[in-house]
Design a protein around this motif. Sequence first.
Motif, mmCIF file in Angstrom:
data_model
loop_
_atom_site.group_PDB
_atom_site.id
_atom_site.type_symbol
_atom_site.label_atom_id
_atom_site.label_comp_id
_atom_site.label_asym_id
_atom_site.label_seq_id
_atom_site.Cartn_x
_atom_site.Cartn_y
_atom_site.Cartn_z
ATOM 1 N N VAL A 184 0.862 -1.190 0.000
ATOM 2 C CA VAL A 184 0.000 0.000 0.000
ATOM 3 C C VAL A 184 0.896 1.238 0.000
ATOM 4 N N LEU A 185 0.387 2.318 -0.598
ATOM 5 C CA LEU A 185 1.159 3.559 -0.682
ATOM 6 C C LEU A 185 0.890 4.485 0.493
ATOM 7 N N LYS A 186 -0.247 4.277 1.153
ATOM 8 C CA LYS A 186 -0.565 5.041 2.356
ATOM 9 C C LYS A 186 -0.843 4.076 3.490
ATOM 10 N N ASN A 187 -0.401 4.437 4.675
ATOM 11 C CA ASN A 187 -0.648 3.572 5.833
ATOM 12 C C ASN A 187 -0.484 4.415 7.084
ATOM 13 N N ASN A 188 -1.579 4.733 7.710
ATOM 14 C CA ASN A 188 -1.542 5.579 8.906
ATOM 15 C C ASN A 188 -2.152 4.835 10.085
ATOM 16 N N THR A 189 -1.885 3.528 10.147
ATOM 17 C CA THR A 189 -2.500 2.654 11.139
ATOM 18 C C THR A 189 -1.580 2.490 12.339
ATOM 19 N N GLY A 190 -1.752 3.349 13.317
ATOM 20 C CA GLY A 190 -0.942 3.246 14.529
ATOM 21 C C GLY A 190 0.474 3.751 14.330
ATOM 22 N N TYR A 191 1.330 3.518 15.336
ATOM 23 C CA TYR A 191 2.726 3.928 15.236
ATOM 24 C C TYR A 191 3.390 3.204 14.059
ATOM 25 N N ASN A 192 4.243 3.910 13.356
ATOM 26 C CA ASN A 192 4.912 3.310 12.203
ATOM 27 C C ASN A 192 6.153 2.547 12.668
ATOM 28 N N LEU A 193 5.928 1.333 13.141
ATOM 29 C CA LEU A 193 7.038 0.518 13.648
ATOM 30 C C LEU A 193 8.030 0.160 12.553
ATOM 31 N N MET A 194 7.544 0.074 11.321
ATOM 32 C CA MET A 194 8.424 -0.296 10.224
ATOM 33 C C MET A 194 9.627 0.639 10.131
ATOM 34 N N GLN A 195 9.381 1.933 10.310
ATOM 35 C CA GLN A 195 10.467 2.909 10.193
ATOM 36 C C GLN A 195 11.525 2.731 11.276
ATOM 37 N N LEU A 196 11.133 2.113 12.378
ATOM 38 C CA LEU A 196 12.078 1.884 13.469
ATOM 39 C C LEU A 196 13.180 0.909 13.061
ATOM 40 N N PHE A 197 12.826 -0.054 12.227
ATOM 41 C CA PHE A 197 13.803 -1.077 11.834
ATOM 42 C C PHE A 197 14.676 -0.617 10.662
ATOM 43 N N ILE A 198 14.173 0.335 9.886
ATOM 44 C CA ILE A 198 14.974 0.874 8.779
ATOM 45 C C ILE A 198 16.063 1.762 9.376
ATOM 46 N N GLY A 199 17.303 1.423 9.125
ATOM 47 C CA GLY A 199 18.414 2.189 9.692
ATOM 48 C C GLY A 199 18.859 1.732 11.062
ATOM 49 N N SER A 200 18.289 0.628 11.578
ATOM 50 C CA SER A 200 18.663 0.163 12.923
ATOM 51 C C SER A 200 19.928 -0.692 12.920
ATOM 52 N N GLU A 201 20.500 -0.926 11.739
ATOM 53 C CA GLU A 201 21.805 -1.589 11.592
ATOM 54 C C GLU A 201 21.858 -2.985 12.224
ATOM 55 N N ARG A 436 19.408 7.724 25.586
ATOM 56 C CA ARG A 436 18.706 6.917 26.590
ATOM 57 C C ARG A 436 17.479 6.242 25.974
ATOM 58 N N ILE A 437 16.731 6.991 25.182
ATOM 59 C CA ILE A 437 15.539 6.427 24.540
ATOM 60 C C ILE A 437 15.932 5.300 23.595
ATOM 61 N N MET A 438 17.011 5.495 22.844
ATOM 62 C CA MET A 438 17.488 4.441 21.946
ATOM 63 C C MET A 438 17.838 3.174 22.723
ATOM 64 N N LYS A 439 18.504 3.347 23.842
ATOM 65 C CA LYS A 439 18.876 2.189 24.661
ATOM 66 C C LYS A 439 17.636 1.498 25.224
ATOM 67 N N ASP A 440 16.627 2.288 25.593
ATOM 68 C CA ASP A 440 15.382 1.707 26.111
ATOM 69 C C ASP A 440 14.683 0.872 25.033
ATOM 70 N N ILE A 441 14.673 1.372 23.806
ATOM 71 C CA ILE A 441 14.066 0.630 22.692
ATOM 72 C C ILE A 441 14.816 -0.673 22.465
ATOM 73 N N LYS A 442 16.136 -0.598 22.507
ATOM 74 C CA LYS A 442 16.962 -1.803 22.331
ATOM 75 C C LYS A 442 16.636 -2.836 23.408
ATOM 76 N N ARG A 443 16.530 -2.404 24.662
ATOM 77 C CA ARG A 443 16.233 -3.338 25.766
ATOM 78 C C ARG A 443 14.844 -3.958 25.612
ATOM 79 N N LEU A 444 13.899 -3.164 25.128
ATOM 80 C CA LEU A 444 12.532 -3.661 24.970
ATOM 81 C C LEU A 444 12.469 -4.766 23.926
#
Length: 457
Positions: A184-201, A436-444
């Motif tokens: 799909v070209l549009k997707n506004n369904t909740g937090y965009n978790l996909m973008q979190l993994f792009i660039g997470s190395e 700190r937020i980045m580290k919290d996301i990693k731990r989660l």
Amino acid sequence: MDKKVIEELKGIVGEEWVVEEVERIQRYLVDETAEPVRPSPSLDVVLAKPKTTDEVSRILRLANKYGIPVFPRGGGTGLVGGCIPTSRGIILSLERMDAIEIDRENLMAVAEAGVTLGKLIEEAERAGLFFPPHPGDEGAQVGGLIACNAGGARAVRTGVMRNYVLGLEVVLPTGEILELGGRVLKNNTGYNLMQLFIGSEGTLGVITKAVIRLYPRFGATVTMIVPFNSRRDALRSVPAILQGGIVPLAIEYVERDLVERSAKRLGLTWPCKEGEAFLMIILAEASEEAVYLQCEKIDAICKENGALEPLVAESRREQEEILKIRSEIYTTLKPDTVDILDVVVPPARISDFMDAIDELEKRYGIYIPVYGHAGDGNLHPHIMKVDGWTAEQYERVKRDVYEIAVKLGGKITGEHGIGAIRKSYLKLCLSNEEIRIMKDIKRLLDPNNILNPGKVI
């Protein structure tokens, strides 16, 4: 490595796809990072090559159970040691996951993580479509390109990998499989978790499949080389071109000594005989008429800034040779390079950055060649070897380069990422709260810190 773990790995992917002998996995222990700063790999590793997402999931569940680090690996083309196994663990190569489907009706590709950039481009062209960005070596793999949010020369017009990813299949460190986004070209369904993994190395999840946006092919392309006698004249032309309503596919800045060294190594000739500083401009439009109209506009703008007579390459062979010369500068300089940096500054401040690098060279008595993506402000200064210098001296110069970029409103990396070798510089441009937020996301997402530990943060 515990033999029990190795046997369980073999039970998941098959005996022939688990490799223990160090001599057989040498190429999986390194990437393209300059050798003086490349992290030393651990030899207490085993290589696993899964074929399916389910096998990836089972490997991660196994690793999580025993607390064994996992190092995801694509094509090994990175420049910051991001995929190097820096401790004991499992090297997870996605190379066997190389299926691709071209969805011509929706202008999309569905590609597994191990599909190479070259294969993606080839399959898209076979269907009469086009993958606009060209983010690096064609041996790079889709999973790695997305995990590192790869950029490249064409980002000035077409954006980076993030702009082309519509959906992801990701396996979490604990083994759960996520289906994010989709066709799909549009997707506004909740937090965009996909973008979190792009660039997470590769630190938050293993990307196993992606939906990638494609476009119709351009009708015509040309490559212009615009020569200047002055670097400042060349660089001040870049914002003038963009302000003139022209958005080329790429605007690269190079200097004569670099392109001639690269051309000589390749057995080619840099075609422009005049000038010392060059803008290499790639134009792509629906028709030849539109392309040549843009050439005329660019020529007029650059002439106002002191440009000499431009060279226009029309044939595919000429364009490919010019791009090859530009692309191989790093490989040419690599034997004498301590580190290749990846700073990004506001495009209008590139001249100021280069002037500051000149002062740095004089102060330290070191050669710091710079080239890169002038259209988006992403530059690649090289820290070159100096006889008798210590690691501390190189680090001092490197920090000064980063501080110059940050002072001009920039960042320490535009496309290469942090990996294993840039972590100590994060605080130059990120706040303690951001880290700190980045580290919290990693731990989660990775409570036992098994996925690519020691990278990014």
